[in-house]
Design a protein around this motif. Sequence first.
Motif, PDB file in Angstrom:
ATOM      1  N   VAL A  39       0.849  -1.190   0.000  1.00 23.91           N
ATOM      2  CA  VAL A  39       0.000   0.000   0.000  1.00 23.91           C
ATOM      3  C   VAL A  39       0.887   1.244   0.000  1.00 23.91           C
ATOM      4  O   VAL A  39       0.591   2.222  -0.678  1.00 23.91           O
ATOM      5  N   GLU A  40       2.008   1.179   0.740  1.00 27.52           N
ATOM      6  CA  GLU A  40       2.985   2.269   0.780  1.00 27.52           C
ATOM      7  C   GLU A  40       4.373   1.675   0.554  1.00 27.52           C
ATOM      8  O   GLU A  40       4.672   0.589   1.060  1.00 27.52           O
ATOM      9  N   ASP A  41       5.221   2.370  -0.198  1.00 28.33           N
ATOM     10  CA  ASP A  41       6.588   1.892  -0.425  1.00 28.33           C
ATOM     11  C   ASP A  41       7.438   1.988   0.832  1.00 28.33           C
ATOM     12  O   ASP A  41       8.384   1.235   1.009  1.00 28.33           O
ATOM     13  N   VAL A  42       7.108   2.945   1.696  1.00 27.31           N
ATOM     14  CA  VAL A  42       7.782   3.105   2.981  1.00 27.31           C
ATOM     15  C   VAL A  42       6.689   3.206   4.042  1.00 27.31           C
ATOM     16  O   VAL A  42       5.777   4.022   3.920  1.00 27.31           O
ATOM     17  N   ALA A  43       6.797   2.342   5.053  1.00 28.22           N
ATOM     18  CA  ALA A  43       5.749   2.280   6.076  1.00 28.22           C
ATOM     19  C   ALA A  43       6.374   2.167   7.459  1.00 28.22           C
ATOM     20  O   ALA A  43       7.538   1.784   7.603  1.00 28.22           O
ATOM     21  N   ASP A  44       5.582   2.495   8.464  1.00 27.33           N
ATOM     22  CA  ASP A  44       6.038   2.297   9.840  1.00 27.33           C
ATOM     23  C   ASP A  44       6.257   0.809  10.084  1.00 27.33           C
ATOM     24  O   ASP A  44       5.463  -0.025   9.648  1.00 27.33           O
ATOM     25  N   ALA A  45       7.340   0.495  10.784  1.00 27.44           N
ATOM     26  CA  ALA A  45       7.622  -0.894  11.138  1.00 27.44           C
ATOM     27  C   ALA A  45       6.466  -1.438  11.962  1.00 27.44           C
ATOM     28  O   ALA A  45       5.928  -0.730  12.815  1.00 27.44           O
ATOM     29  N   SER A  46       6.070  -2.676  11.664  1.00 24.62           N
ATOM     30  CA  SER A  46       4.977  -3.263  12.434  1.00 24.62           C
ATOM     31  C   SER A  46       5.081  -4.778  12.426  1.00 24.62           C
ATOM     32  O   SER A  46       5.643  -5.378  11.515  1.00 24.62           O
ATOM     33  N   GLU A  47       4.505  -5.364  13.463  1.00 28.16           N
ATOM     34  CA  GLU A  47       4.445  -6.831  13.550  1.00 28.16           C
ATOM     35  C   GLU A  47       3.638  -7.403  12.397  1.00 28.16           C
ATOM     36  O   GLU A  47       3.942  -8.481  11.889  1.00 28.16           O
ATOM     37  N   ALA A  48       2.596  -6.690  11.970  1.00 22.52           N
ATOM     38  CA  ALA A  48       1.748  -7.180  10.883  1.00 22.52           C
ATOM     39  C   ALA A  48       2.529  -7.266   9.574  1.00 22.52           C
ATOM     40  O   ALA A  48       2.411  -8.254   8.846  1.00 22.52           O
ATOM     41  N   LEU A  49       3.332  -6.247   9.259  1.00 19.96           N
ATOM     42  CA  LEU A  49       4.141  -6.296   8.039  1.00 19.96           C
ATOM     43  C   LEU A  49       5.152  -7.433   8.105  1.00 19.96           C
ATOM     44  O   LEU A  49       5.349  -8.150   7.119  1.00 19.96           O
ATOM     45  N   LEU A  50       5.792  -7.590   9.245  1.00 26.26           N
ATOM     46  CA  LEU A  50       6.768  -8.664   9.400  1.00 26.26           C
ATOM     47  C   LEU A  50       6.083 -10.028   9.270  1.00 26.26           C
ATOM     48  O   LEU A  50       6.590 -10.922   8.580  1.00 26.26           O
ATOM     49  N   ALA A  51       4.921 -10.187   9.885  1.00 25.30           N
ATOM     50  CA  ALA A  51       4.187 -11.453   9.789  1.00 25.30           C
ATOM     51  C   ALA A  51       3.799 -11.743   8.345  1.00 25.30           C
ATOM     52  O   ALA A  51       3.865 -12.895   7.895  1.00 25.30           O
ATOM     53  N   ALA A  52       3.407 -10.714   7.611  1.00 25.37           N
ATOM     54  CA  ALA A  52       3.049 -10.899   6.203  1.00 25.37           C
ATOM     55  C   ALA A  52       4.253 -11.366   5.394  1.00 25.37           C
ATOM     56  O   ALA A  52       4.142 -12.296   4.587  1.00 25.37           O
ATOM     57  N   ALA A  53       5.395 -10.743   5.612  1.00 26.86           N
ATOM     58  CA  ALA A  53       6.604 -11.153   4.886  1.00 26.86           C
ATOM     59  C   ALA A  53       6.994 -12.580   5.247  1.00 26.86           C
ATOM     60  O   ALA A  53       7.326 -13.385   4.369  1.00 26.86           O
TER      61      ALA A  53
END
Length: 76
Positions: A39-53
């Motif tokens: 959704v964004e090329d640069v985003a706030d670090a989050s557990e959700a983004l890490l879990a998705a990766a």
Amino acid sequence: MGDRWEVEVDRSVCIGSGLCAASAPGGFRLDGARQSHPVEDVADASEALLAAAESCPVEAIALRLAGRGEPVFPPD
């Protein structure tokens, strides 16, 4: 202030499983061809983004520290 991550999806590898969009609906979307896009090329670090990766079955998602390029996922 927390870390920011560069979010990249290698669409030549993406199989459109949708796990990323399910894990982090605010971070990823699928296009009409079921290819994932951040959704964004640069985003706030989050557990959700890490879990998705981490849940991507083909490891198509890369996270790096914004401005520094240091890998967050996959780790070196």
